[in-house]
Design an enzyme around this catalytic site. Sequence first.
Site, PDB file in Angstrom:
ATOM      1  N   GLY A 116       0.829  -1.212   0.000  1.00 58.34           N
ATOM      2  CA  GLY A 116       0.000   0.000   0.000  1.00 58.34           C
ATOM      3  C   GLY A 116       0.857   1.253   0.000  1.00 58.34           C
ATOM      4  CG  ASP A 141      -7.418   0.475   4.189  1.00 61.99           C
ATOM      5  OD1 ASP A 141      -8.143  -0.386   4.704  1.00 61.99           O
ATOM      6  OD2 ASP A 141      -6.328   0.833   4.679  1.00 61.99           O
ATOM      7  NE  ARG A 176     -30.146  -7.549  21.030  1.00 58.52           N
ATOM      8  CZ  ARG A 176     -29.553  -8.700  21.309  1.00 58.52           C
ATOM      9  NH1 ARG A 176     -28.652  -9.198  20.497  1.00 58.52           N
ATOM     10  NH2 ARG A 176     -29.852  -9.354  22.407  1.00 58.52           N
ATOM     11  CG  MET A 183     -10.280  -2.787   9.480  1.00 55.63           C
ATOM     12  SD  MET A 183      -9.015  -4.003   9.038  1.00 55.63           S
ATOM     13  CE  MET A 183      -8.362  -4.392  10.662  1.00 55.63           C
ATOM     14  NE  ARG A 185      -3.635   2.141   7.169  1.00 57.64           N
ATOM     15  CZ  ARG A 185      -3.020   1.636   8.234  1.00 57.64           C
ATOM     16  NH1 ARG A 185      -3.163   2.198   9.409  1.00 57.64           N
ATOM     17  NH2 ARG A 185      -2.254   0.572   8.117  1.00 57.64           N
TER      18      ARG A 185
END
Length: 362
Positions: A116, A141, A176, A183, A185
């Site tokens: 990355g 990501d 609920r 994930m 970032r």
Amino acid sequence: MSKTIAILTGGGDCPGLNAVIRGVVRSAILKRGWKVLGIEDGFDGLVGQPRFRTLDLASVRGILPRGGTILGTSNRGNPFQYPREIDGKETLVDVSDEVVQNFRAIGADALIAVGGDGTLKIARALNERGIPVVGVPKTIDNDLRGTDVTFGYNTAVGIVTEALDRLHTTAESHQRVMVVEVMGRDAGWIALESGLAGSADVILIPEIPFDLGKVCQAIRQRSAAGSRFSIVVVAEGAFPAGGDKVTQLSAEQNLGVERLGGIGQFVSHHIRQCLDMEVRTVVLGHLQRGGTPSSFDRILSSRFGVKAVELVEQGSFGNMVALRGREVVAVEIEKAVGALNLVDPEGDLVKAAEDLGVMMGR
Ligand code: F6P
């Protein structure tokens, strides 16, 4: 002319890494008769005594569907800021000379670096120091520029989508609110696309600082309209307007990379305060990058591996492979690193979500 090429995988593991390795090895050996060396544990394998092994056809047999990386990886081995114990204290030192020397010593003509933003920045710097490098963009990501998509992302979105489908069962049966932290970032791609695919009611992403009052209002309206459950997907890097990201470790505490996590609990806590509903938090964590790659990622990773070898053959160094439209092409690593590929808050994807009735936190 016969060549010896080296390959390493850096940063967090990601579905499709093995498919890239296989693509490199098979196209280098079958089409060109070259030799391939696998460097172990990312750039770490070129610090100190080099750790590497020859990758032949047998060594990549059966790895296409396997998650992780057969070479190992590390997100703590930046040779320009390498942790060494000096006078009993962990200090960051520049060991890039050692890496360049070791690379020459193992007899490789070129290096394929799969990783990355962090790994590609190191790769670019090493290319400037004389190691002929080709990059391959990896990350669940999807936050790298220069390519339409990174490999691993499609798999992660699939995993989260399946989790959301499963969580709907409990949310609906028990009435609920399920808050699901994912994930990504500082990019909201995983949250947004899996939230859309998994029909989330609220999606909170770092690109749109959220208003908790409005989130509560949206859930209340759903209840009033008869839907007595809600699914909230929150990206780990999301934060309230005027507030901050929630981190577990700061960049200083974690060798330059902040560790995110905890925003799910934060959002749950606040929803509990404003609504009389049972709220539960689910943190999907590393499940999102484990296991077998999707068909899309197997194909993309294989194509990336093949193209990386082609770039080495052409002497097209300092570049990385990238998907543009339907074509795999070369782009300068320079163009991919530094600034992130983020979700456009006014873009078509966010607009589609809002037109579908998804609450985006604003
Ligand atoms: O970059 C991939 C990623 O999984 C991020 O989504 C996440 O924030 C980070 O890595 C977690 O890293 P680690 O496994 O080092 O905690």
